[in-house]
Design a protein around this motif. Sequence first.
Motif, PDB file in Angstrom:
ATOM      1  N   GLY A   1      -2.676  50.186  21.609  1.00  0.00           N
ATOM      2  CA  GLY A   1      -0.967  50.767  21.880  1.00  0.00           C
ATOM      3  C   GLY A   1      -0.347  49.700  20.615  1.00  0.00           C
ATOM      4  O   GLY A   1      -0.586  48.558  20.614  1.00  0.00           O
ATOM      5  N   ARG A   2       0.677  50.315  20.527  1.00  0.00           N
ATOM      6  CA  ARG A   2       1.734  49.577  19.463  1.00  0.00           C
ATOM      7  C   ARG A   2       2.394  48.242  20.168  1.00  0.00           C
ATOM      8  O   ARG A   2       2.256  47.230  19.323  1.00  0.00           O
ATOM      9  CB  ARG A   2       2.758  50.488  18.920  1.00  0.00           C
ATOM     10  CG  ARG A   2       2.478  51.675  18.534  1.00  0.00           C
ATOM     11  CD  ARG A   2       1.398  51.961  17.493  1.00  0.00           C
ATOM     12  NE  ARG A   2       0.859  53.187  17.232  1.00  0.00           N
ATOM     13  CZ  ARG A   2       0.113  53.584  16.691  1.00  0.00           C
ATOM     14  NH1 ARG A   2      -0.916  52.951  16.296  1.00  0.00           N
ATOM     15  NH2 ARG A   2      -0.147  55.084  16.007  1.00  0.00           N
ATOM     16  N   VAL A   3       3.039  48.435  21.315  1.00  0.00           N
ATOM     17  CA  VAL A   3       3.778  47.161  21.734  1.00  0.00           C
ATOM     18  C   VAL A   3       2.662  46.192  22.245  1.00  0.00           C
ATOM     19  O   VAL A   3       3.120  45.004  22.068  1.00  0.00           O
ATOM     20  CB  VAL A   3       4.720  47.928  22.799  1.00  0.00           C
ATOM     21  CG1 VAL A   3       5.297  46.712  23.662  1.00  0.00           C
ATOM     22  CG2 VAL A   3       5.588  48.892  22.432  1.00  0.00           C
ATOM     23  N   PRO A   4       1.511  46.314  23.096  1.00  0.00           N
ATOM     24  CA  PRO A   4       0.882  45.226  23.310  1.00  0.00           C
ATOM     25  C   PRO A   4       0.314  44.639  22.096  1.00  0.00           C
ATOM     26  O   PRO A   4       0.157  43.213  21.941  1.00  0.00           O
ATOM     27  CB  PRO A   4      -0.506  45.984  24.037  1.00  0.00           C
ATOM     28  CG  PRO A   4       0.033  47.271  24.539  1.00  0.00           C
ATOM     29  CD  PRO A   4       1.032  47.659  23.474  1.00  0.00           C
ATOM     30  N   VAL A   5      -0.043  45.176  20.811  1.00  0.00           N
ATOM     31  CA  VAL A   5      -0.364  44.578  19.741  1.00  0.00           C
ATOM     32  C   VAL A   5       0.837  43.579  19.206  1.00  0.00           C
ATOM     33  O   VAL A   5       0.481  42.529  18.858  1.00  0.00           O
ATOM     34  CB  VAL A   5      -1.100  45.538  18.731  1.00  0.00           C
ATOM     35  CG1 VAL A   5      -1.261  44.624  17.086  1.00  0.00           C
ATOM     36  CG2 VAL A   5      -2.295  46.057  19.023  1.00  0.00           C
ATOM     37  N   LEU A   6       2.012  44.297  19.300  1.00  0.00           N
ATOM     38  CA  LEU A   6       3.085  43.517  18.627  1.00  0.00           C
ATOM     39  C   LEU A   6       3.490  42.332  19.528  1.00  0.00           C
ATOM     40  O   LEU A   6       3.860  41.248  19.084  1.00  0.00           O
ATOM     41  CB  LEU A   6       4.163  44.432  18.456  1.00  0.00           C
ATOM     42  CG  LEU A   6       4.154  45.355  17.690  1.00  0.00           C
ATOM     43  CD1 LEU A   6       5.512  46.481  17.820  1.00  0.00           C
ATOM     44  CD2 LEU A   6       4.482  44.708  16.300  1.00  0.00           C
ATOM     45  N   ARG A   7       3.163  42.273  20.902  1.00  0.00           N
ATOM     46  CA  ARG A   7       3.249  41.120  21.516  1.00  0.00           C
ATOM     47  C   ARG A   7       2.545  39.805  21.158  1.00  0.00           C
ATOM     48  O   ARG A   7       2.875  38.772  20.814  1.00  0.00           O
ATOM     49  CB  ARG A   7       3.230  41.306  23.241  1.00  0.00           C
ATOM     50  CG  ARG A   7       4.167  42.444  23.819  1.00  0.00           C
ATOM     51  CD  ARG A   7       3.865  42.843  25.028  1.00  0.00           C
ATOM     52  NE  ARG A   7       4.804  43.582  25.490  1.00  0.00           N
ATOM     53  CZ  ARG A   7       4.715  44.306  26.549  1.00  0.00           C
ATOM     54  NH1 ARG A   7       3.575  44.646  27.295  1.00  0.00           N
ATOM     55  NH2 ARG A   7       5.748  45.149  27.189  1.00  0.00           N
ATOM     56  N   TRP A   8       1.159  40.170  20.799  1.00  0.00           N
ATOM     57  CA  TRP A   8       0.151  39.291  20.570  1.00  0.00           C
ATOM     58  C   TRP A   8       0.661  38.826  18.860  1.00  0.00           C
ATOM     59  O   TRP A   8       0.577  37.572  18.732  1.00  0.00           O
ATOM     60  CB  TRP A   8      -1.088  39.504  20.620  1.00  0.00           C
ATOM     61  CG  TRP A   8      -1.769  39.816  22.087  1.00  0.00           C
ATOM     62  CD1 TRP A   8      -1.815  40.856  22.797  1.00  0.00           C
ATOM     63  CD2 TRP A   8      -2.180  38.547  22.979  1.00  0.00           C
ATOM     64  NE1 TRP A   8      -2.290  40.435  23.895  1.00  0.00           N
ATOM     65  CE2 TRP A   8      -2.492  38.951  24.069  1.00  0.00           C
ATOM     66  CE3 TRP A   8      -2.277  37.196  22.486  1.00  0.00           C
ATOM     67  CZ2 TRP A   8      -2.947  38.279  25.040  1.00  0.00           C
ATOM     68  CZ3 TRP A   8      -2.637  36.363  23.601  1.00  0.00           C
ATOM     69  CH2 TRP A   8      -3.074  36.845  24.943  1.00  0.00           C
TER      70      TRP A   8
END
Length: 396
Positions: free
Chosen positions: A274-281
């Motif tokens: 997913g885009r948002v989970p990767v962006l958080r990390w």
Amino acid sequence: MPATTPRTYSAGFWLMCLSSFFFFMSFNMLLPELPAYLTRLGGGEYKGFIIALFTLTAGLSRPFSGKLADTVGRIPVMVFGSLVCFICGFFYPWTTTVAGFLGLRLLHGFSTGFKPTGTAAFIADIIPLERRGEAMGLLGVAGSLGMAAGPALGPLITAATSLNTLFYCSSGLALLSLAVQGTMTETLPQSQRQKFSWSLLRLNWGEVLEPQVLAPALVTLLCLFPFGAILTVVPDQSEALGLADHSKGLFYTCYTLASLVVRLLAGRASDTYGRVPVLRWSTALLAVSLGLMTLVEHSVPLFLGAAVLFGFATGLNSPTLYAWTIDLSHPERRGRAVATMYIALEAGIGLGALLGGWLFSNQISRLPYVHAMSLTLVLGALLYLLVGVRRQQPVA
């Protein structure tokens, strides 16, 4: 994964990657030399404008390039951007005043205002949803190779020949990018194409920003601010640490190669998780790298280690933001959506360069404050990704 998803990429995709490699190498090879060049012209106090002016015109031209990409075509937009890069590189040797140099930087910004917009829209047209993150990662690899090779080769060319030769080499690479684009086939549907007319340059407010992609645009702005600041102050920070001449571009090389490795190994991460989970990390890692930058002082290993972490974070962040933007965009407004994301990108880089240069003010002791300012904005992006982003469905 759907059975209709192609297992390999088309020749058009790889040609686009090659064109991007030449394009990014063209103007990035100048970056290590421009601060010292401007200082020799008598404009050392304007170092922040080297990046800020470039990104200003890039950002202002995005709404126009987005509209033209959705009406005239992807390829004409890309050709115009490469042509501007070719012309500006050729004319740098003829600028002998501070005003002339800054004016040329202003014009040079039109290149990145057009070429990447057309490129991203072109790639989105030929790549299915299931492979967007991976494709943007591979496209980023090509750009990253250009960004790594450019700053590394620029000082070597200058030392072996002259600064004017460097400018002409930059112009020649832009011409190669232009030549590759001439082999491609337009992807904008025939039903959407219009013949260029000056009336297409008239914009209403609804054609400037695409509301569907404001979330990725905000994250882009906050996360790209540090990049503008780093582009402005790292040449001086490198010299203060004893990295001069052929080593001046070492930070850029470490950063870009680290970004390249991540894009190769983790290009499909956002397609899978997913885009948002990767962006958080990735945004959290970006914050860590900036925290280290505030602690560098006299440590070259810490400086280059921070560059590597910065590259890892960017390697995850950049293709995910591209893919997230395209996910949320309507196919008929894809150029406008990509342009909106790029407006945020240029605004972030430009503000980072302008405010970073102002805060730095040629005083090495102020460098930690520049990086701390960047860290604050990145933490704001992380907070937004954690609590402010609602679930959004991609547009097919």
